[in-house]
Design an enzyme around this catalytic site. Structure first.
Site, mmCIF file in Angstrom:
data_model
loop_
_atom_site.group_PDB
_atom_site.id
_atom_site.type_symbol
_atom_site.label_atom_id
_atom_site.label_comp_id
_atom_site.label_asym_id
_atom_site.label_seq_id
_atom_site.Cartn_x
_atom_site.Cartn_y
_atom_site.Cartn_z
ATOM 1 N N PRO A 91 38.878 18.335 -7.972
ATOM 2 C CA PRO A 91 38.376 17.161 -7.230
ATOM 3 C C PRO A 91 38.095 16.234 -8.497
ATOM 4 O O PRO A 91 37.465 16.424 -9.225
ATOM 5 C CB PRO A 91 37.238 17.346 -6.400
ATOM 6 C CG PRO A 91 37.458 18.934 -6.173
ATOM 7 C CD PRO A 91 38.114 19.453 -7.330
ATOM 8 N N ARG A 142 48.662 21.076 -20.039
ATOM 9 C CA ARG A 142 48.441 20.521 -18.771
ATOM 10 C C ARG A 142 49.815 20.304 -18.065
ATOM 11 O O ARG A 142 50.662 19.637 -18.713
ATOM 12 C CB ARG A 142 47.484 19.290 -18.649
ATOM 13 C CG ARG A 142 46.099 19.571 -19.301
ATOM 14 C CD ARG A 142 45.306 18.161 -19.290
ATOM 15 N NE ARG A 142 44.172 18.195 -19.719
ATOM 16 C CZ ARG A 142 42.923 18.233 -18.926
ATOM 17 N NH1 ARG A 142 43.145 18.355 -17.575
ATOM 18 N NH2 ARG A 142 41.863 18.357 -19.459
#
Length: 271
Positions: A2, A259
């Protein structure tokens, strides 16, 4: 994980439902998710009231009536659900806080946490975070100043919480796409015009994502039709191999500094 829009959506919803309602019970199913003995944690919270819910970066701060604060970080996979026992979600809960007949369920806190802190402790925990990008004081000039002297890949900068707060993998890719910049573009080589596009893109993407509830996978409560609506609005994130919605090119999925990264090689450039 989130990010800004998801946590801001939670903040607004929580502010509508739990303010000034006394906490009547606390259940801790995973003691590692809190910062003290479970019995002491429950005893400290029962009878307390949340008077304000604040978002800072990817955190929520529940301000209690006596000055203490609950600091929440959902980390990867964390979720909130609010409702009566009859609507208990079919998931493992790490912490449950009862506000009268309704419970606030904290789920997915295997890496996340809910800590009870003093004002001084909470301020220390937030002390190293960068500025909020939608703060009214964040101008194009101040944004450019944040980038001045920085080096490295654009995505690495966007997700650096000590430089600017609240952006993670998803919105870094969406912002880069909106700005027509590659996530791998070197910050030190961006022209003033590119920095201006980036500033406009940050504000546009984060504002739009917040307005439609972010990308959470389940509603906050029964009847909630807002939370998670951004799931279907991502232009590049998690769309590897699919056509670009802007020019028809193929979205590429790769890695950058460990990432995952999504971008369109046709319409995103170095500057």
């Amino acid at each position: 994980m989130p990010e800004f829009p998801e946590m801001e959506n939670y903040r607004m919803l929580l502010g509508q439902h739990i303010i000034n309602i006394p906490i009547t019970a606390v259940t801790v199913n995973r003691e590692k998710s809190i910062n003290m003995d479970a019995d002491a944690f429950a005893k400290a919270l029962v009878g307390a009231r949340v008077v304000y819910v604040e978002r800072r970066a990817k955190h929520l701060l529940f301000h209690l009536h006596d000055g203490r604060r609950l600091l929440l970080h959902l980390m990867l996979g964390g979720l909130l659900y609010y409702g009566p026992e009859s609507e208990r979600p079919d998931r493992t809960t790490q912490v449950e806080i009862a506000f009268g007949d309704n419970l606030l369920y904290f789920m997915g806190l295997r890496l996340g946490y809910l800590h009870l802190l003093s004002v001084k402790e909470s301020e220390a925990a937030m002390g190293k975070l960068g500025p909020e990008l939608l703060d009214r004081r964040m101008t194009a000039e101040r944004f450019a100043e944040l980038l001045r002297g920085r080096r490295g890949a654009l995505k690495s900068l966007l997700v650096n919480q000590q430089v600017m707060a609240g952006i993670g993998n998803c919105y870094a890719d969406e912002i880069a796409f909106e700005a027509r910049l590659l996530p791998s573009a070197l910050v030190q080589n961006l022209s003033p015009e590119a920095v201006g596009r980036l500033y406009d893109s940050v504000r546009k993407v984060l504002t739009e994502a917040t307005e439609i509830g972010g990308y959470m996978e389940m509603p906050f409560m029964a009847g909630d039709t807002v939370t998670g609506r951004y799931n279907d609005c991502c232009k590049v994130y998690d769309r590897g191999g699919e056509p670009c919605l802007r020019d028809g090119g193929t979205i590429v999925k790769t890695e950058l500094s460990g990432r995952k990264v999504f971008y369109c090689p046709e319409c995103q450039h170095e500057g």
